[in-house]
Scaffold this motif. Structure first.
Motif, mmCIF file in Angstrom:
data_model
loop_
_atom_site.group_PDB
_atom_site.id
_atom_site.type_symbol
_atom_site.label_atom_id
_atom_site.label_comp_id
_atom_site.label_asym_id
_atom_site.label_seq_id
_atom_site.Cartn_x
_atom_site.Cartn_y
_atom_site.Cartn_z
ATOM 1 N N ILE A 60 -9.115 1.400 0.292
ATOM 2 C CA ILE A 60 -8.356 0.153 0.348
ATOM 3 C C ILE A 60 -9.082 -1.012 -0.331
ATOM 4 C CG2 ILE A 60 -7.023 0.832 2.370
ATOM 5 C CD1 ILE A 60 -8.841 -0.911 4.070
ATOM 6 N N LEU B 279 -2.078 10.622 1.637
ATOM 7 C CA LEU B 279 -2.606 10.549 3.004
ATOM 8 C C LEU B 279 -1.469 10.574 4.030
ATOM 9 C CD1 LEU B 279 -5.510 7.950 2.864
ATOM 10 C CD2 LEU B 279 -5.671 10.346 3.532
ATOM 11 N N LEU C 258 -4.110 8.493 10.129
ATOM 12 C CA LEU C 258 -4.428 9.110 8.849
ATOM 13 C C LEU C 258 -5.605 10.066 8.998
ATOM 14 C CD1 LEU C 258 -4.066 6.035 6.504
ATOM 15 C CD2 LEU C 258 -2.380 7.789 7.021
ATOM 16 N N PHE D 123 -2.454 6.768 -1.225
ATOM 17 C CA PHE D 123 -2.031 6.467 0.141
ATOM 18 C C PHE D 123 -0.840 7.340 0.529
ATOM 19 C CE2 PHE D 123 -0.237 4.125 3.646
ATOM 20 C CZ PHE D 123 -1.375 3.814 4.372
ATOM 21 N N GLN D 124 0.067 7.574 -0.411
ATOM 22 C CA GLN D 124 1.215 8.441 -0.143
ATOM 23 C C GLN D 124 0.762 9.863 0.197
ATOM 24 O OE1 GLN D 124 3.806 8.055 -3.532
ATOM 25 N NE2 GLN D 124 4.362 5.952 -3.020
ATOM 26 N N TYR E 124 0.826 -1.211 0.000
ATOM 27 C CA TYR E 124 0.000 0.000 0.000
ATOM 28 C C TYR E 124 0.860 1.261 0.000
ATOM 29 C CZ TYR E 124 -4.523 -2.234 0.600
ATOM 30 O OH TYR E 124 -5.684 -2.946 0.395
ATOM 31 N N ASN F 154 1.080 3.101 -3.287
ATOM 32 C CA ASN F 154 -0.128 3.702 -3.845
ATOM 33 C C ASN F 154 -0.055 5.233 -3.729
ATOM 34 O OD1 ASN F 154 -2.812 4.934 -3.708
ATOM 35 N ND2 ASN F 154 -3.595 2.858 -3.807
ATOM 36 N N PHE G 121 -11.745 5.773 3.865
ATOM 37 C CA PHE G 121 -10.548 4.932 3.865
ATOM 38 C C PHE G 121 -10.870 3.498 3.441
ATOM 39 C CE2 PHE G 121 -7.307 2.254 5.907
ATOM 40 C CZ PHE G 121 -6.186 2.801 5.319
#
Length: 75
Positions: A73, A44, A62, A41-42, A35, A38, A69
């Motif tokens: 995912i 976040l 986060l 995600f980076q 993850y 991603n 979220f």
């Protein structure tokens, strides 16, 4: 597949995974290391650093609500 609070509530994440906390109730998610690649995600993680700093004793928190979220995912 991510694990949610209740499946593994305490302790360290298994090898190859990491833990994040999300939402007002700080729901615990155990995620695979993949993850981290991603781009969303980076973003976040960058926002988390801005909001909470790097010296947060609670772990990786986060700045995102749980439902958003979970969609991220699962999608």
């Amino acid at each position: 597949m991510p694990k949610y609070q209740g499946e593994e509530e305490t302790g360290r994440a298994p090898k190859g995974q990491f833990v994040v906390y999300v939402g007002k109730e700080l729901k615990r998610f155990t995620l695979p290391l993949s993850y981290l690649k991603n781009p969303i995600f980076q973003l976040l993680l960058e926002k988390s650093a801005e909001v909470y700093g790097f010296r947060n004793s609670r772990g990786i928190v986060l700045p995102c609500d749980e439902s958003t979220f979970e969609r991220l995912i699962q999608g």
